[in-house]
Design a protein around this motif. Sequence first.
Motif, PDB file in Angstrom:
ATOM      1  N   TYR A 277      34.904 -53.855 -71.689  1.00 54.56           N
ATOM      2  CA  TYR A 277      34.849 -53.220 -70.361  1.00 54.56           C
ATOM      3  C   TYR A 277      35.843 -52.066 -70.275  1.00 54.56           C
ATOM      4  O   TYR A 277      37.016 -52.198 -70.611  1.00 54.56           O
ATOM      5  CB  TYR A 277      35.154 -54.224 -69.251  1.00 54.56           C
ATOM      6  CG  TYR A 277      35.138 -53.579 -67.876  1.00 54.56           C
ATOM      7  CD1 TYR A 277      33.928 -53.290 -67.251  1.00 54.56           C
ATOM      8  CD2 TYR A 277      36.314 -53.223 -67.227  1.00 54.56           C
ATOM      9  CE1 TYR A 277      33.892 -52.686 -66.007  1.00 54.56           C
ATOM     10  CE2 TYR A 277      36.292 -52.618 -65.986  1.00 54.56           C
ATOM     11  CZ  TYR A 277      35.078 -52.348 -65.379  1.00 54.56           C
ATOM     12  OH  TYR A 277      35.047 -51.734 -64.139  1.00 54.56           O
ATOM     13  N   THR A 278      35.339 -50.939 -69.842  1.00 52.83           N
ATOM     14  CA  THR A 278      36.163 -49.757 -69.604  1.00 52.83           C
ATOM     15  C   THR A 278      36.012 -49.393 -68.133  1.00 52.83           C
ATOM     16  O   THR A 278      34.891 -49.316 -67.619  1.00 52.83           O
ATOM     17  CB  THR A 278      35.695 -48.579 -70.485  1.00 52.83           C
ATOM     18  OG1 THR A 278      35.707 -49.009 -71.851  1.00 52.83           O
ATOM     19  CG2 THR A 278      36.610 -47.384 -70.324  1.00 52.83           C
ATOM     20  N   GLU A 279      37.123 -49.181 -67.462  1.00 48.76           N
ATOM     21  CA  GLU A 279      37.091 -48.851 -66.028  1.00 48.76           C
ATOM     22  C   GLU A 279      36.194 -47.645 -65.793  1.00 48.76           C
ATOM     23  O   GLU A 279      36.264 -46.648 -66.509  1.00 48.76           O
ATOM     24  CB  GLU A 279      38.515 -48.543 -65.549  1.00 48.76           C
ATOM     25  CG  GLU A 279      38.642 -48.420 -64.049  1.00 48.76           C
ATOM     26  CD  GLU A 279      38.555 -49.769 -63.334  1.00 48.76           C
ATOM     27  OE1 GLU A 279      37.963 -49.802 -62.248  1.00 48.76           O
ATOM     28  OE2 GLU A 279      39.063 -50.768 -63.859  1.00 48.76           O
TER      29      GLU A 279
ATOM     30  N   ARG B 231      38.635 -48.506 -57.163  1.00 48.98           N
ATOM     31  CA  ARG B 231      38.409 -49.524 -58.182  1.00 48.98           C
ATOM     32  C   ARG B 231      37.397 -50.534 -57.641  1.00 48.98           C
ATOM     33  O   ARG B 231      37.403 -50.843 -56.447  1.00 48.98           O
ATOM     34  CB  ARG B 231      39.717 -50.234 -58.522  1.00 48.98           C
ATOM     35  CG  ARG B 231      40.724 -49.345 -59.224  1.00 48.98           C
ATOM     36  CD  ARG B 231      42.048 -50.056 -59.378  1.00 48.98           C
ATOM     37  NE  ARG B 231      41.944 -51.161 -60.314  1.00 48.98           N
ATOM     38  CZ  ARG B 231      42.186 -51.070 -61.620  1.00 48.98           C
ATOM     39  NH1 ARG B 231      42.537 -49.907 -62.140  1.00 48.98           N
ATOM     40  NH2 ARG B 231      42.075 -52.123 -62.402  1.00 48.98           N
TER      41      ARG B 231
ATOM     42  N   SER C 129      29.808 -53.225 -63.232  1.00 50.01           N
ATOM     43  CA  SER C 129      30.887 -53.231 -62.234  1.00 50.01           C
ATOM     44  C   SER C 129      30.832 -54.492 -61.380  1.00 50.01           C
ATOM     45  O   SER C 129      31.857 -55.113 -61.089  1.00 50.01           O
ATOM     46  CB  SER C 129      30.789 -51.992 -61.332  1.00 50.01           C
ATOM     47  OG  SER C 129      31.017 -50.824 -62.067  1.00 50.01           O
TER      48      SER C 129
ATOM     49  N   LYS D  95      32.054 -57.397 -63.464  1.00 52.95           N
ATOM     50  CA  LYS D  95      33.513 -57.380 -63.640  1.00 52.95           C
ATOM     51  C   LYS D  95      34.204 -57.852 -62.361  1.00 52.95           C
ATOM     52  O   LYS D  95      35.203 -58.579 -62.399  1.00 52.95           O
ATOM     53  CB  LYS D  95      33.980 -55.963 -63.997  1.00 52.95           C
ATOM     54  CG  LYS D  95      35.483 -55.850 -64.306  1.00 52.95           C
ATOM     55  CD  LYS D  95      35.878 -56.694 -65.498  1.00 52.95           C
ATOM     56  CE  LYS D  95      37.246 -56.356 -66.057  1.00 52.95           C
ATOM     57  NZ  LYS D  95      38.349 -56.454 -65.172  1.00 52.95           N
TER      58      LYS D  95
ATOM     59  N   GLN E  86      37.730 -41.859 -70.323  1.00 56.72           N
ATOM     60  CA  GLN E  86      37.118 -43.189 -70.381  1.00 56.72           C
ATOM     61  C   GLN E  86      36.071 -43.280 -71.490  1.00 56.72           C
ATOM     62  O   GLN E  86      35.881 -44.342 -72.081  1.00 56.72           O
ATOM     63  CB  GLN E  86      36.502 -43.533 -69.022  1.00 56.72           C
ATOM     64  CG  GLN E  86      37.555 -43.816 -67.949  1.00 56.72           C
ATOM     65  CD  GLN E  86      36.978 -43.775 -66.543  1.00 56.72           C
ATOM     66  OE1 GLN E  86      35.893 -43.239 -66.297  1.00 56.72           O
ATOM     67  NE2 GLN E  86      37.713 -44.324 -65.597  1.00 56.72           N
TER      68      GLN E  86
END
Length: 818
Positions: A146-148, A183, A213, A216, A354
């Motif tokens: 997972y990458t923001e 976020r 998203s 997560k 990212q």
Amino acid sequence: MASVKQLLYDTMDDLEKKELKRFKSYLREDGNIKVSVLEKADATDTVDQMLDRFGPENAVKITLDILKKMNQNHLAEQLENKHTKVKKIRCAQTEVRVDLNTETVYLTEDWKLQKVLETHKMNMKKKIEHIFEGNKEDETDLKAVYTELFITEGDMKDVNHEHEILKIDDAFKNKKTQDKPIRCNNIFTELRKNNKKKSVLTKGIAGIGKTVSVHKFILDWTEGEANQDIHCVFLLPFREINLMTNEDFSLHELLLEFYPELKNLEKSKLYEEYKLVFIFDGLDESRLPLNFKSRSLNTIEKKASVDALFTSLVKGTLLPSSLVWVTSRPAAANQIPPRYVGLFTEVRGFTDQQKEEYFRKRITDENLSSKIISHIKTSRSLYIMCHIPVFCWITATVLQDILIENNAENISTTLTEMYIHFLLIQMNMKNQKYDEQEERDCTEHLQLNREMILKLAKLAFEQLKKENIVFYKEDLKACDIDASKDTEFTGMIAELFKREHRLHGAKVFCFVHLSVQEFLAAVHVFICYLNKNMQELQFFFDKPEENITLQELLQNAVNKAMESKRGHLDLFLRFLMGISLKSSQNLLTGLITHTEDTTESIRQTTKYIKQIQNYISDEASVNLFYCLLELKDHSLYEEIQSYLSSDEHTGRNLSSSMCTVLTYVLLMSEKVLDEFNPKRFTSSSSNYERLIPAVRCCRKALLCGCDLTDQSCESLSSALQSLNSVLRELDLSNNDLQDHGVKLLSDGLKSPNSKLEILRFSICNLTAQSCESLSSVLKSSNCVLKELDLSNNDLQDSGVMLLSEGLKSPNCQLEILR
């Protein structure tokens, strides 16, 4: 014995008017309830707000804290004593249980509920802690890769007027919001901060990361890392809800369809006192009528259609204290009326930083990941497309295979070649895994799987024509695909879930990414052309045609794609162009039984594209520019580069579409201009506007006398806030920007990304109000302005006084003021 609600009512009634006002003031600070909500609230309304937001126990605790701050110790003591008695009597009359791990005492009902919620939380975690790439055997730990993502707050304006595929670079789009990042774990915090409404709507194109998203968010909640004020989260994907449209449910019955662990709760305080979140993923896939004008439900016991349950939850009539999160592709987002949306957000994919982070996480070999990142950067069109996470995965899959297996030096750079290699990789994996075949070449892999690939390609085209991205067994059957056998191996199509249930045992399918569907659809159309299957090609022609030439097919496909308001055929068109090349046909040998010399057809098609380039929309012009690159025709790109590098022919008059493409070329290239003057390319006011986003790619922008207005400043402000902006000098003299334009620009000047040092506003119709905006800029710690020209504006003494406040600031770096 009085209820908690009654105890709080009695306590509030004992406060005098001034004391109640003071209590509400503390409540705004301690409970984060909006001023507008409490402003006109009487004692009863105040209690209702507290109970709705915090639940009974927390409402009592907050009340006690505030009363003590107000030195109302007598009232606090009374409330505490009465509340303790209530709890003691309840405990005396009811069996209690003790959780030995946490040493918490529960009433029996609460104990059962707690155990059910723990089971639910565990089940939720199992459902979403892995993501699958290609097929279920390729499951990957979500946390590991997972990458923001870049998620921003937006508004509901024009959500249904966006080109889905072309949303590649936000700079190109003249973004009107200020890109406030959010976020995914904080969306409900933002919702509560901004609005009393309960719904969040998140949009984003296919594959951009909406579902990831959501997963997560849930994973962090299940692991206790975020949103612990939420007691229970329910994930309800529309592609599963679609299977339940023929019968009525109560809300509890609907949830049981997804979460059988709730079966022992029956009518539970879960719905009355606990904070719940309902996440509806994939509104664009919904087959519900979405009738928000129908009568709303206000009780969980009443049975109704799934549509009525959904719309009532969003409107807030059903479970008003619960929260709702809906995700959607842009074109479907307008199906929810804006008045019911408290927060509107957009998933914009990966920033440049990212992207690199993703590749380094996805590919653990540091040398290999660096090599892949370097290669992607050499092809800016690939690099920009990698803002879509799923495209990053496809790119990583292809380049890893080419670099490791083939040790290739000359790597493909067009989209079509990338996807052909992706198809070959999937076929190779299938043959090794299921057929235990010995090593074979690419042609043999395609020959072995030819029948299945052709069926999938037909399915892809049939569903693309209908704009469907999910489909069911009957859709597969229409293309002679046996859902129980044929789809397990390909990696191109994925069985998304299989839910065994007495009523709903259906399977739902989609391609692993929308672009894979578009690619296979193009394969189908080109093979139909080669095999002279004219019936299949009638989609592109108004009247039945015989012996269609490739030139006619490609040109009609161009026209058909431009008719689509949402651009759903844009990427398909690029793939169709790329597949028609002889080099692509050779790569597909084994799938294609014979090749055809398409040189003349392609020459005529490129000529046609260039001819219509001057008469089409901005979005279409960019897509056709990409079509030329897929055809390996770089003449337009080179022509634009010559415009940029030569000073010989100033005062050109480029068409609007050419100005759009010129801007786009600048944005997708790494070239930085020392000076950019729109008057070198056009004399049209509307074209000046089209060229504005390009200022982020230059050190000095001369926009003097370009007929700009205050609205132009939105684009300029966005450019200044860009992560890669290099703009140092900006001349906006002799434009009717007015005070509002300066105010809009000020947001960009305060950005930490702004590097602007010289700014000229001479003859811009400014007044003292502009000085107020600029004074706040000079006070900003991010502002690096060294020279400011405000000459020939009606600032008056009051303007100079306002400006002086900024000049006195220790943050002010200004050296020259005119």
